[in-house]
Design a protein around this motif. Sequence first.
Motif, PDB file in Angstrom:
ATOM      1  N   LYS A   1       0.834  -1.201   0.000  1.00 41.52           N
ATOM      2  CA  LYS A   1       0.000   0.000   0.000  1.00 41.52           C
ATOM      3  C   LYS A   1       0.872   1.255   0.000  1.00 41.52           C
ATOM      4  CE  LYS A   1      -3.732   0.047   2.489  1.00 41.52           C
ATOM      5  NZ  LYS A   1      -4.681   0.129   3.611  1.00 41.52           N
ATOM      6  N   VAL A   2       1.903   1.291   0.840  1.00 38.80           N
ATOM      7  CA  VAL A   2       2.809   2.442   0.881  1.00 38.80           C
ATOM      8  C   VAL A   2       3.548   2.589  -0.447  1.00 38.80           C
ATOM      9  CG1 VAL A   2       4.928   3.330   1.962  1.00 38.80           C
ATOM     10  CG2 VAL A   2       3.077   2.441   3.378  1.00 38.80           C
ATOM     11  N   LEU A   3       3.981   1.482  -1.017  1.00 40.14           N
ATOM     12  CA  LEU A   3       4.679   1.514  -2.301  1.00 40.14           C
ATOM     13  C   LEU A   3       3.770   2.065  -3.399  1.00 40.14           C
ATOM     14  CD1 LEU A   3       7.318   0.710  -3.776  1.00 40.14           C
ATOM     15  CD2 LEU A   3       6.238  -1.483  -4.240  1.00 40.14           C
ATOM     16  N   LYS A   4       2.524   1.611  -3.435  1.00 47.85           N
ATOM     17  CA  LYS A   4       1.570   2.069  -4.455  1.00 47.85           C
ATOM     18  C   LYS A   4       1.320   3.564  -4.325  1.00 47.85           C
ATOM     19  CE  LYS A   4      -2.823   1.412  -3.865  1.00 47.85           C
ATOM     20  NZ  LYS A   4      -4.173   0.824  -3.760  1.00 47.85           N
ATOM     21  N   TRP A   5       0.990   4.039  -3.127  1.00 45.07           N
ATOM     22  CA  TRP A   5       0.677   5.453  -2.949  1.00 45.07           C
ATOM     23  C   TRP A   5       1.914   6.327  -3.096  1.00 45.07           C
ATOM     24  CZ3 TRP A   5      -3.821   7.095  -3.911  1.00 45.07           C
ATOM     25  CH2 TRP A   5      -4.928   6.285  -3.684  1.00 45.07           C
ATOM     26  N   GLY A   6       3.074   5.826  -2.724  1.00 40.89           N
ATOM     27  CA  GLY A   6       4.308   6.576  -2.944  1.00 40.89           C
ATOM     28  C   GLY A   6       4.589   6.750  -4.425  1.00 40.89           C
ATOM     29  N   THR A   7       4.378   5.703  -5.204  1.00 38.71           N
ATOM     30  CA  THR A   7       4.590   5.769  -6.646  1.00 38.71           C
ATOM     31  C   THR A   7       3.594   6.733  -7.291  1.00 38.71           C
ATOM     32  OG1 THR A   7       5.406   3.499  -6.666  1.00 38.71           O
ATOM     33  CG2 THR A   7       4.676   4.411  -8.767  1.00 38.71           C
ATOM     34  N   ILE A   8       2.338   6.667  -6.885  1.00 37.80           N
ATOM     35  CA  ILE A   8       1.322   7.578  -7.415  1.00 37.80           C
ATOM     36  C   ILE A   8       1.684   9.019  -7.086  1.00 37.80           C
ATOM     37  CG2 ILE A   8      -1.090   8.310  -7.141  1.00 37.80           C
ATOM     38  CD1 ILE A   8      -1.766   5.289  -6.834  1.00 37.80           C
ATOM     39  N   THR A   9       2.146   9.268  -5.864  1.00 31.00           N
ATOM     40  CA  THR A   9       2.532  10.617  -5.458  1.00 31.00           C
ATOM     41  C   THR A   9       3.690  11.144  -6.298  1.00 31.00           C
ATOM     42  OG1 THR A   9       1.783  10.177  -3.207  1.00 31.00           O
ATOM     43  CG2 THR A   9       3.308  12.020  -3.505  1.00 31.00           C
ATOM     44  N   VAL A  10       4.696  10.331  -6.525  1.00 28.35           N
ATOM     45  CA  VAL A  10       5.844  10.748  -7.335  1.00 28.35           C
ATOM     46  C   VAL A  10       5.408  11.050  -8.767  1.00 28.35           C
ATOM     47  CG1 VAL A  10       8.026   9.959  -8.333  1.00 28.35           C
ATOM     48  CG2 VAL A  10       7.576   9.608  -5.915  1.00 28.35           C
ATOM     49  N   VAL A  11       4.545  10.224  -9.333  1.00 29.46           N
ATOM     50  CA  VAL A  11       4.053  10.462 -10.700  1.00 29.46           C
ATOM     51  C   VAL A  11       3.292  11.785 -10.773  1.00 29.46           C
ATOM     52  CG1 VAL A  11       2.453   9.621 -12.463  1.00 29.46           C
ATOM     53  CG2 VAL A  11       4.048   8.041 -11.374  1.00 29.46           C
ATOM     54  N   ILE A  12       2.453  12.054  -9.787  1.00 26.39           N
ATOM     55  CA  ILE A  12       1.702  13.315  -9.771  1.00 26.39           C
ATOM     56  C   ILE A  12       2.650  14.504  -9.647  1.00 26.39           C
ATOM     57  CG2 ILE A  12       0.091  14.708  -8.396  1.00 26.39           C
ATOM     58  CD1 ILE A  12      -1.435  12.088  -7.826  1.00 26.39           C
ATOM     59  N   ILE A  13       3.634  14.414  -8.758  1.00 24.62           N
ATOM     60  CA  ILE A  13       4.603  15.502  -8.597  1.00 24.62           C
ATOM     61  C   ILE A  13       5.359  15.739  -9.900  1.00 24.62           C
ATOM     62  CG2 ILE A  13       6.761  16.164  -7.454  1.00 24.62           C
ATOM     63  CD1 ILE A  13       5.610  14.832  -4.906  1.00 24.62           C
ATOM     64  N   LEU A  14       5.802  14.672 -10.548  1.00 26.68           N
ATOM     65  CA  LEU A  14       6.525  14.829 -11.822  1.00 26.68           C
ATOM     66  C   LEU A  14       5.629  15.436 -12.893  1.00 26.68           C
ATOM     67  CD1 LEU A  14       8.634  11.553 -11.931  1.00 26.68           C
ATOM     68  CD2 LEU A  14       9.460  13.883 -11.585  1.00 26.68           C
ATOM     69  N   ALA A  15       4.369  15.027 -12.938  1.00 22.38           N
ATOM     70  CA  ALA A  15       3.446  15.593 -13.925  1.00 22.38           C
ATOM     71  C   ALA A  15       3.232  17.083 -13.664  1.00 22.38           C
ATOM     72  CB  ALA A  15       2.115  14.843 -13.881  1.00 22.38           C
ATOM     73  N   LEU A  16       3.051  17.461 -12.406  1.00 28.67           N
ATOM     74  CA  LEU A  16       2.878  18.876 -12.073  1.00 28.67           C
ATOM     75  C   LEU A  16       4.146  19.676 -12.375  1.00 28.67           C
ATOM     76  CD1 LEU A  16       0.852  18.556  -8.747  1.00 28.67           C
ATOM     77  CD2 LEU A  16       0.015  19.320 -10.981  1.00 28.67           C
ATOM     78  N   MET A  17       5.304  19.105 -12.107  1.00 20.07           N
ATOM     79  CA  MET A  17       6.557  19.779 -12.429  1.00 20.07           C
ATOM     80  C   MET A  17       6.672  19.968 -13.940  1.00 20.07           C
ATOM     81  SD  MET A  17       9.243  17.957  -9.824  1.00 20.07           S
ATOM     82  CE  MET A  17      10.667  18.732 -10.554  1.00 20.07           C
ATOM     83  N   GLY A  18       6.302  18.964 -14.707  1.00 19.11           N
ATOM     84  CA  GLY A  18       6.349  19.079 -16.168  1.00 19.11           C
ATOM     85  C   GLY A  18       5.377  20.118 -16.677  1.00 19.11           C
ATOM     86  N   LEU A  19       4.254  20.264 -16.020  1.00 24.39           N
ATOM     87  CA  LEU A  19       3.226  21.216 -16.438  1.00 24.39           C
ATOM     88  C   LEU A  19       3.620  22.659 -16.087  1.00 24.39           C
ATOM     89  CD1 LEU A  19       0.351  21.505 -17.612  1.00 24.39           C
ATOM     90  CD2 LEU A  19      -0.482  21.309 -15.274  1.00 24.39           C
ATOM     91  N   PHE A  20       4.087  22.870 -14.866  1.00 22.07           N
ATOM     92  CA  PHE A  20       4.327  24.224 -14.395  1.00 22.07           C
ATOM     93  C   PHE A  20       5.762  24.721 -14.588  1.00 22.07           C
ATOM     94  CE2 PHE A  20       0.582  23.032 -11.792  1.00 22.07           C
ATOM     95  CZ  PHE A  20      -0.275  24.014 -12.247  1.00 22.07           C
ATOM     96  N   LEU A  21       6.700  23.861 -14.776  1.00 20.78           N
ATOM     97  CA  LEU A  21       8.092  24.291 -14.882  1.00 20.78           C
ATOM     98  C   LEU A  21       8.608  24.322 -16.316  1.00 20.78           C
ATOM     99  CD1 LEU A  21       9.648  22.459 -11.807  1.00 20.78           C
ATOM    100  CD2 LEU A  21       8.895  24.844 -11.974  1.00 20.78           C
ATOM    101  N   THR A  22       7.735  24.191 -17.283  1.00 25.75           N
ATOM    102  CA  THR A  22       8.190  24.247 -18.689  1.00 25.75           C
ATOM    103  C   THR A  22       7.821  25.560 -19.336  1.00 25.75           C
ATOM    104  OG1 THR A  22       6.168  23.141 -19.427  1.00 25.75           O
ATOM    105  CG2 THR A  22       8.103  21.775 -19.061  1.00 25.75           C
TER     106      THR A  22
END
Length: 56
Positions: free
Chosen positions: A35-56
């Motif tokens: 459960k921790v692994l799944k939610w940690g992975t989802i969190t990292v993907v969301i952070i990377l997507a937001l970084m790609g959206l706002f930092l480009t």
Amino acid sequence: MAEHSSGGAHAASDEGHMNAMDYAEHERTYGGFLKVLKWGTITVVIILALMGLFLT
């Protein structure tokens, strides 16, 4: 699992330890880890997507 073929008191104490394991607790711990692994992975993907959206 593999069994020790050397025999003696050491092998008997290993078997006693194996029988005393709490498999329900192991499964609950592994489920929590997944459960921790799944939610940690989802969190990292969301952070990377937001970084790609706002930092480009």
